[in-house]
Design a protein around this motif. Sequence first.
Motif, short mmCIF file in Angstrom:
data_model
loop_
_atom_site.label_atom_id
_atom_site.label_comp_id
_atom_site.label_asym_id
_atom_site.label_seq_id
_atom_site.Cartn_x
_atom_site.Cartn_y
_atom_site.Cartn_z
N SER A 59 -2.72 6.45 -7.81
CA SER A 59 -2.29 5.32 -9.02
C SER A 59 -1.14 4.58 -8.03
N ALA A 60 -0.25 5.26 -7.55
CA ALA A 60 0.70 4.93 -7.12
C ALA A 60 0.15 3.76 -5.62
N PHE A 61 -1.30 4.33 -4.48
CA PHE A 61 -1.40 3.49 -4.10
C PHE A 61 -2.07 2.65 -4.79
N GLU A 62 -2.98 2.18 -5.85
CA GLU A 62 -3.73 1.33 -6.08
C GLU A 62 -2.76 0.17 -6.96
N GLU A 63 -1.58 0.22 -7.55
CA GLU A 63 -0.45 0.23 -7.94
C GLU A 63 -0.02 -1.74 -6.97
N LEU A 64 0.74 -0.94 -5.88
CA LEU A 64 1.27 -1.12 -4.95
C LEU A 64 0.11 -1.83 -4.08
N ASP A 65 -0.93 -1.52 -3.89
CA ASP A 65 -2.16 -2.51 -3.06
C ASP A 65 -2.62 -3.55 -4.10
N LYS A 66 -2.49 -3.71 -5.00
CA LYS A 66 -2.55 -4.46 -5.89
C LYS A 66 -1.27 -5.51 -6.22
N LYS A 67 -0.51 -5.18 -5.68
CA LYS A 67 1.08 -6.00 -5.77
C LYS A 67 1.90 -6.77 -4.52
N TYR A 68 1.10 -6.43 -3.45
CA TYR A 68 1.49 -6.84 -1.96
C TYR A 68 -0.15 -6.36 -0.98
N ASP A 69 -0.15 -8.19 -0.98
CA ASP A 69 -1.44 -8.41 -0.71
C ASP A 69 -1.65 -8.10 1.45
N LEU A 70 -3.00 -7.44 0.97
CA LEU A 70 -3.66 -6.41 2.15
C LEU A 70 -3.59 -8.41 3.53
N GLY A 71 -3.84 -9.26 3.17
CA GLY A 71 -4.10 -10.21 3.43
C GLY A 71 -3.30 -10.64 4.76
N GLU A 72 -2.33 -10.78 3.69
CA GLU A 72 -1.35 -11.46 4.72
C GLU A 72 -0.46 -10.74 5.75
N ALA A 73 -0.78 -8.56 4.95
CA ALA A 73 -0.52 -7.99 6.25
C ALA A 73 -1.28 -8.45 7.33
N ILE A 74 -2.20 -8.54 7.36
CA ILE A 74 -3.77 -8.41 8.89
C ILE A 74 -3.02 -9.35 9.05
N SER A 75 -3.51 -10.43 8.33
CA SER A 75 -2.24 -11.99 9.29
C SER A 75 -1.18 -11.64 10.29
N GLU A 76 -0.48 -11.17 9.51
CA GLU A 76 0.67 -10.83 10.57
C GLU A 76 0.34 -9.81 11.46
N GLN A 77 0.05 -9.29 11.11
CA GLN A 77 -0.91 -8.28 12.44
C GLN A 77 -1.10 -8.60 13.63
N GLU A 78 -2.24 -10.05 13.21
CA GLU A 78 -3.00 -10.64 14.20
C GLU A 78 -1.69 -10.88 14.81
N LEU A 79 -1.10 -11.63 14.68
CA LEU A 79 0.75 -12.85 14.99
C LEU A 79 1.65 -11.31 15.54
N LEU A 80 1.42 -10.61 15.67
CA LEU A 80 2.06 -9.18 15.80
C LEU A 80 1.37 -9.00 17.02
#
Length: 188
Positions: A165-186
């Motif tokens: 439940s905690a994972f699902e709540e955080l997953d909704k709040k923090y954008d996975l797409g943004e993290a993927i884009s940032e990872q590609e930059l790194l």
Amino acid sequence: MKTVELKKHTSISTIIAEFLKQLRLYGADFVKSGGDVSKVDPKPESQETVAQALKITKAAYSKIENGDVAISVYHLAQLCIGYGITQGELMTCVDRKVAELEAAGIKVVNVKVTLRLDHLRWQAKLNEKTEANFNKAIRELKNKKTYSLYNAEQLTALRAECRQSAFEELDKKYDLGEAISEQELLQS
């Protein structure tokens, strides 16, 4: 469809922030022991006390300790002086932690990374949210007077549900797409 896996990253600022928290909770002996909590007695100070010593707000210090904001060199020096340690002693502990994390497959970067991409901060946030959900569930069981009916295995299952439940709540709040884009930059 291509599956994208988030790599394990963390920021050097996150590691320093974690050491600052441990320094506040355990004092200079924590750093002098090489960062080994088992070798020191807790000497906790409040965030408020540390913030006042640095002449910043508690909220600002909390953001530093949570890794949301990098600490300035000036404030880092003030903390070291206040605890009677050198910046070199603190950074030696940080360097050991970096080596430990990299050996565990977590890449330490010298840039700010979002919460979702920062493995250490994400896990800490997930653990914090899991505990909050679990404590709420336990309170509800006790209020209904059904807590005593649960055995250890059922409580473990309840904790696992709370983590999901905690994972699902955080997953909704923090954008996975943004993290993927940032990872590609790194990686480039």
